[in-house]
Design a protein around this motif. Structure first.
Motif, PDB file in Angstrom:
ATOM      1  N   ARG A   1       0.837  -1.209   0.000  1.00 23.62           N
ATOM      2  CA  ARG A   1       0.000   0.000   0.000  1.00 23.62           C
ATOM      3  C   ARG A   1       0.873   1.261   0.000  1.00 23.62           C
TER       4      ARG A   1
ATOM      5  N   ASP B   1      -4.321  -5.727  -2.998  1.00 26.21           N
ATOM      6  CA  ASP B   1      -5.720  -6.180  -2.992  1.00 26.21           C
ATOM      7  C   ASP B   1      -5.815  -7.694  -2.855  1.00 26.21           C
TER       8      ASP B   1
ATOM      9  N   ARG C   1      -7.386  -9.948   0.035  1.00 28.98           N
ATOM     10  CA  ARG C   1      -8.438 -10.934  -0.231  1.00 28.98           C
ATOM     11  C   ARG C   1      -8.082 -12.270   0.428  1.00 28.98           C
TER      12      ARG C   1
ATOM     13  N   GLN D   1      -8.971  -0.479   1.191  1.00 34.22           N
ATOM     14  CA  GLN D   1      -9.912  -0.708   0.100  1.00 34.22           C
ATOM     15  C   GLN D   1     -10.674   0.588  -0.152  1.00 34.22           C
TER      16      GLN D   1
END
Length: 930
Positions: free
Chosen positions: A198, A354, A358, A545
Motif C-alpha cells: 500500500r 488487494d 483478499r 480498500q
C-alpha cells in the motif's frame, strides 16, 4: 590500494563521469583514446567500469571509496564524525553506510525543535551527478506524506557545500530480521507485506517508482508498523525532463541484484511492475525463509535472474506449517508478482495488495493459477524433446481441470449475483419511465422511494441482495438530505443483514457510518458515537480498500465534528486530518472524497481560530474541486468547497471576496437541494457571520431572518433564532431580539440533547438582550442561573458582561468592575470578539463613573481598536463606544472634541435608523456639546 592525490582524484572523477554517460560498447574505445597525461589512470577507470558493468554496485562504490580517502595534503573536507555540526544538526552516531551516502542519527543543535532525525550525507568522493540525485530524492520525498513512508523533515546545504537530507528517524529493524526474531506467523507476515504494497502504491500514485525495494529498506518498529525507506534512486515517472533522464541513466547501475527485476538487469525501462517484482522477491523471502535465486557465482547473476524459473513458495518453505498455508492462493499471488514478463505481473502495487488482503479475508483472489495450457506451452518451449511425455501432460491437464472447475463455480456464483443486482437496478429505471408512471418529472427522491418499496416487496427471498441494495439507497437518500427516510432505509438494511452478512462485513460497517452521519445532522451525538464505535474496528481493517477508506473517512469526519461541537478542537482537527490521510493513498488527491475531507479539515481549522491553516486547506480543496469537477458532475462538492473557501477568506480579513463566494455557495445549495434544505440554512448563517464582520448589520439581520423562515426543523430553527437575536440586539432592535432569544432558549432547552454550548450561549445572549431592553432584574436572574450551570465556555464571559451592566445601572461600581474584569480576562485569549469589546466598553464606563478619566480614556480607546477588528464598518456598538468617549470628553471640559465625536454619532444614526430613539439621543448629545 593507495589513495590518489587531489589532482589525480579530480581527473579520475571527471573521467569516470564521462565514461558512465557512454554506452557500454563505446567505453573501451574511449579508454584507448585517453590523453597521454592521464593514461596512468586507465587501469583504475577500467577496473571500476568492469565492476559497474556487472551490477556490483557495492563493490563499485567501495572501490571508488578506496581511491578517495583523504590524502594528508589534499583539499577534501574531513569525513563526518560523532559530534560534528551539519547545518542545524549535531551528529550523534553513524547508523548506516551505503553506496552513495552515510546516514547518521542526529538532532537539532539550535534549540528550535527537539527532534532526532536520520541525517543523510552524500560521500565527498561521490561524483558530481550524485548531488543532483540527492536533490531529486529531496523533491520526491517532499511529495510523499504517508504513515508507512519515512518523512522528509528538512533539506539543505552545509557551509562547505555538502547537501544533506533530514529524514524521519525510525527505531526499527529490517523486515527479515524483525520477522525472524519475533517468530511471526505467516498471516502476520502477509499483513506486513500488504502494508508495504500500500505504501508503494501510494508512491506510484504520485508517479514515483522506488526501484530499490529490499528488506533493509523496510523497517518495522516496536509497534509492528511498516516504514519504507530510501528513495535515493527512485524515478519520477515523467517523460521529457532532461535532468530526470540523466539521473535515470546513472541509476541503471545503482541496484541490488538480489532484488532487481529482469528489466532492470537488462537496462530496460523501469515501471511500477518493476517495484511489484522486487516486492514479490521480498515477500518470497519473508514467507519461505529463502531467496528465490541461489546466485552461486557473480558470473551467473544476470543469467539466473533472466532465465531460472522460480520454485513455488510452498515447495521451498522452511516450516511445514507455512508450506501448507502457502499452497494455493499465496503461491498463486507470489508467482504472479514474480513473472519474468512485466506485462504478466500485477499492473500496480495496489492490485498486489488487494489480492493479499483478499487472502487475509478468505475471499477469492483475482490472480489465477497458471492453466494447464500455459504450463504446457512453457514446458514445450524449454523441453522440445520431451513434449511426448504423455503421462505428465495428462496429470497437468487433470490438475488444471480441477482448478478450473472450482474457479468456474465461484465465478458463476459471483456473476449470477452481479447479474441479479444489475437487472434489478435496470428495472428500477425502466419502471420510472413516464410510459409506466405517467409522471414526466420523477425526482431523484421519488425514484429512491420507489426503489426501496420494490426492494421490500420483491426481494424478501433474497435478503443478502436486499441488504446491499438498501444500504446503497439509504446512502443516496442521506446525500439528498432525506434524513428520516435514509435512517429508516438504513435501519431496515442492517436488520436484513443480520444473520445474512457477517457482523464484521464492510457493508454493515459502512451502513453504521451512514447512520452515524445522519445522527450527527439530527443532533443525536450519543447515537452517532455508538454507531461509530461499532463500525470503526471493521473500517480500520478495510482502510486500504476504496469503500473501506470512504467509510472510515466518513466516520472520522463525524467523530471530529462531534469533538468540535463539544469544545475539543484539537481532537476535531486531528480526526479530520486523519480522514484526509486515509483517503489519499487509496483514492488519490483529486478524488471527490479526498477533496471533501480536506474541506472538513479546513472548516475545523477555522472553528479553532486557525485562520492561516484554514485558508491553506480551504484553497487546496476549492482549487482541486474546480480543477477536477469544474465542468460538472459534482455540483455539491463545488458548493461545499466554495462555502468553506469563502469562510476562510472572511476569517483572513478578505471580507468582500469571501462574501462573494458565500453568496455563490448559498445559490448553489438552493439549486441542488431546494431552498429549505439544512445545507442552505447553514450557509446562510455563515454568510450572516461574514456580513456582521463587515459591519453590514442590516444585511446580517435580513440573512438570518431568511434562514429562520427556511428552517424546517424546530431545533435548527431555534439555533438560527439565537443567532438572529444577537444580530437584532446589535442592530438595537431590542424588543425583537428579546422575543427571538426567549423562544430560542425554550426550544433548545427542550430539544437539544447534544451536550454542546448552544443552550448556554443562547441564554447569555438572552440575558444581555434583556439588559438592553432595560429589564435588569429579569436579566440578573437569567445570567446568574446561566453562570451557575455553565462552568466554562464563551457564554461565561458574556454572562459576566451582562451582570456587569446590571450592576452599573444600579451604580454598584465594585461589582460592575469585578464582572467586566472577569469577562475581559476570559475573552482576551483568542482573536477580538464582540464579547471582549463589550467587556472593555463596560469597564471604561465603570471607570468613567468612578471619575478615573485617564484609565477610562485608555480602556475606551482599546475597546474602539478591538471593535475595528471585529467589524470593518461602523456599527451601533462602535457608535456606543464613540458616545462613551464623547461623554468623557464633555466631562473633562473638552467640548470641541465632544462635539466632533457626537457629530459622528448623529451622522451614523441618521443613516442607520433616523426615526429611532437612538437617533434622537444622538441629536441631544450633539446639542449638549454645543
Amino acid at each position: 590500494m593507495q589513495p590518489l592525490d587531489p589532482g589525480d582524484l579530480k581527473d579520475l572523477l571527471s573521467l569516470l563521469q564521462t565514461a558512465l554517460e557512454l554506452p557500454e560498447e563505446e567505453r573501451r574505445r574511449w579508454l584507448d583514446t585517453l590523453d597521454p597525461s592521464k593514461s596512468h589512470l586507465r587501469p583504475t577507470v577500467a577496473g571500476l567500469l568492469q565492476k559497474q558493468a556487472k551490477h556490483e554496485t557495492d563493490d563499485f562504490i567501495a572501490a571508488l571509496s578506496e581511491h578517495t580517502r583523504r590524502h594528508p595534503g589534499g583539499s577534501l573536507a574531513p569525513a563526518p564524525f560523532n559530534g560534528a555540526i551539519v547545518g542545524p544538526y549535531r551528529l550523534i552516531e553513524k547508523i548506516g553506510d551505503g553506496g552513495m551516502s552515510s546516514v547518521w542519527l542526529a538532532e537539532r543543535d539550535d534549540a528550535v525543535l527537539k527532534r532526532r532525525v536520520a541525517l543523510k550525507l552524500p560521500h565527498w568522493w561521490a561524483i558530481a551527478k550524485l548531488s543532483d540525485r540527492a536533490a531529486q530524492e529531496r523533491d520526491i520525498l517532499a511529495q510523499l506524506e504517508h504513515p508507512n513512508i519515512a518523512r522528509l523533515y528538512d533539506a539543505g546545504v552545509t557551509a562547505d557545500g555538502r547537501p544533506y537530507l533530514a529524514l524521519e528517524y525510525i527505531e526499527g529493524k529490517p523486515i527479515d530480521i524483525f520477522c525472524r526474531e519475533n517468530v511471526l506467523d505467516l498471516r502476520t507476515r502477509v499483513q506486513l507485506i500488504a502494508q508495504i504494497a500500500r505504501a508503494v502504491a501510494y508512491a506510484h500514485s504520485h508517479l514515483i517508482v522506488h526501484r530499490d525495494l529490499k528488506p533493509s529498506n523496510v523497517l518495522i518498529d516496536a509497534a509492528g508498523q511498516v516504514h519504507l525507506l530510501d528513495f535515493g534512486i527512485a524515478k519520477l515517472i515523467e517523460e521529457g525532463d532532461p535532468a530526470n533522464k540523466a539521473l535515470t541513466q546513472l541509476g541503471t547501475m545503482l541496484l541490488t541484484p538480489a532484488y532487481a527485476s529482469p528489466e532492470q538487469i537488462l537496462g530496460q525501462s523501469v515501471t511500477t511492475e518493476s517495484d511489484v517484482y522486487s516486492l514479490g522477491l521480498v515477500a518470497y523471502e519473508i514467507f519461505t525463509g529463502y531467496r528465490p535465486y541461489t546466485f552461486k557465482s557473480e558470473a551467473n547473476t544476470s543469467w539466473e535472474i533472466l532465465s531460472v524459473e522460480i520454485h513455488r513458495p510452498s515447495s521451498v518453505a522452511h516450516e511445514a506449517a507455512d508450506a501448507r498455508e502457502l499452497r494455493g492462493d499465496l503461491d498463486t499471488i507470489l508467482m504472479k508478482a514474480l513473472k519474468k514478463e512485466a506485462s504478466e505481473r500485477y499492473g500496480t502495487a495496489a492490485a498486489f495488495a488487494d489480492d493479499l488482503e483478499r487472502y487475509l479475508r478468505s475471499d477469492p483472489v483475482l490472480a489465477q493459477p497458471d492453466s494447464a495450457g500455459y504450463r504446457l506451452r512453457k514446458f514445450a518451449a524449454k523441453h522440445r524433446l520431451v513434449v511426448g511425455a504423455a503421462g505428465a501432460v495428462v496429470v497437468a491437464l487433470a490438475a488444471g481441470l480441477l482448478v478450473a472447475t472450482w474457479q468456474l463455480r465461484i465465478a458463476q456464483e459471483e456473476r449470477r449475483h452481479a447479474e441479479e443486482v444489475k437487472d434489478f437496478v435496470a428495472s428500477i429505471f425502466r419502471s420510472a419511465d413516464p410510459f409506466f408512471t405517467g409522471n414526466k418529472q420523477l425526482t431523484a427522491a421519488q425514484l429512491l422511494t420507489f426503489a426501496k418499496e420494490r426492494i421490500d416487496r420483491e426481494m424478501a427471498s433474497q435478503p443478502h441482495d436486499a441488504a446491499e441494495l438498501l444500504l446503497i439507497v439509504g446512502e443516496a437518500q442521506s446525500n439528498l438530505e432525506q434524513l428520516d427516510e435514509a435512517k429508516a432505509t438504513l435501519e431496515r438494511a442492517l436488520k436484513n443483514a443480520d444473520g445474512v452478512l457477517p457482523a464484521d462485513s464492510l457493508q454493515v460497517a459502512a451502513g453504521r457510518t451512514q447512520l452515524a452521519s445522519i445522527a450527527v445532522q439530527q443532533g443525536n451525538y450519543d447515537e452517532a458515537e455508538k454507531q461509530i464505535a461499532a463500525a470503526m474496528p471493521v473500517l480500520r481493517e478495510h482502510r486500504m480498500q476504496r469503500e473501506g477508506a470512504r467509510a472510515l473517512s466518513s466516520a472520522l469526519v463525524s467523530s471530529g465534528f462531534i469533538a468540535g461541537e463539544r469544545g475539543d478542537g484539537k481532537r476535531a482537527v486531528a480526526e479530520m486530518r486523519e480522514a484526509v490521510e486515509v483517503l489519499r493513498p487509496v483514492l488519490g488527491d483529486n478524488d471527490s472524497e479526498t477533496i471533501l475531507a480536506m474541506r472538513q479539515l479546513a472548516q475545523e481549522h477555522l472553528l479553532m481560530g486557525e485562520a492561516e491553516e484554514g485558508l491553506k486547506a480551504a484553497r487546496i480543496a476549492y482549487e482541486s474541486a474546480i480543477r477536477n469537477f469544474g465542468d460538472g458532475g459534482r455540483d455539491n462538492l463545488l458548493v461545499e468547497t466554495e462555502d468553506v473557501y469563502g469562510r476562510a477568506l472572511v476569517d483572513s480579513g478578505q471580507l468582500e471576496e469571501g462574501i462573494e463566494h458565500l453568496n455563490k455557495a448559498v445559490a448553489g445549495a438552493e439549486r441542488i437541494f431546494g431552498s429549505e434544505a439544512n445545507s442552505v440554512v447553514s450557509k446562510l448563517t455563515w454568510l450572516a457571520r461574514a456580513q456582521m464582520k463587515l459591519g453590514d448589520v442590516k444585511g446580517t439581520v435580513a440573512t438570518l431572518e431568511r434562514a429562520t423562515q427556511l428552517s424546517s426543523e424546530e431545533l435548527t430553527r431555534a439555533r438560527v433564532q439565537s443567532t438572529l437575536g444577537v444580530a437584532l440586539a446589535a442592530a438595537r432592535r431590542t424588543d425583537e431580539a428579546v422575543k427571538q432569544l426567549e423562544t430560542s432558549v425554550e426550544v433548545i432547552r427542550r430539544l437539544d440533547t447534544t451536550g454542546t454550548a448552544w443552550l448556554s450561549n443562547a441564554t447569555s445572549s438572552y440575558g444581555n438582550a434583556l439588559v438592553l431592553a432595560g429589564r435588569m432584574e429579569e436579566a440578573r436572574k437569567v445570567l446568574t442561573a446561566n453562570l451557575q450551570s455553565t462552568p466554562a465556555g464563551p457564554s461565561v464571559a458574556d454572562s459576566h458582561n451582562g451582570l456587569g451592566f446590571v450592576a452599573l445601572s444600579k451604580k454598584d461600581l465594585v461589582t460592575a468592575r469585578t464582572h467586566f474584569e472577569k469577562a475581559k480576562e476570559l475573552s482576551s485569549q483568542g482573536p477580538p470578539s464582540r464579547v471582549v469589546v463589550a467587556a472593555l466598553l463596560g469597564l471604561g464606563e465603570t471607570q468613567f463613573a468612578a471619575k478615573e478619566f485617564a484609565a477610562a480614556d485608555e480602556t475606551l480607546q482599546a475597546a474602539s481598536a478591538a471593535q475595528q477588528k471585529v467589524s470593518q464598518r461602523p456599527t451601533p456598538v462602535a457608535v456606543d463606544i464613540v458616545v462613551a468617549r464623547g461623554r468623557l470628553a464633555l466631562a473633562q471640559g473638552n467640548r470641541d472634541e465632544a462635539a466632533k465625536l457626537f457629530a459622528q454619532v448623529d451622522e451614523f444614526w441618521q443613516g442607520f435608523a433616523p426615526g429611532s430613539r437612538h437617533a434622537r439621543e444622538a441629536a441631544q448629545w450633539q446639542q449638549q456639546a454645543r
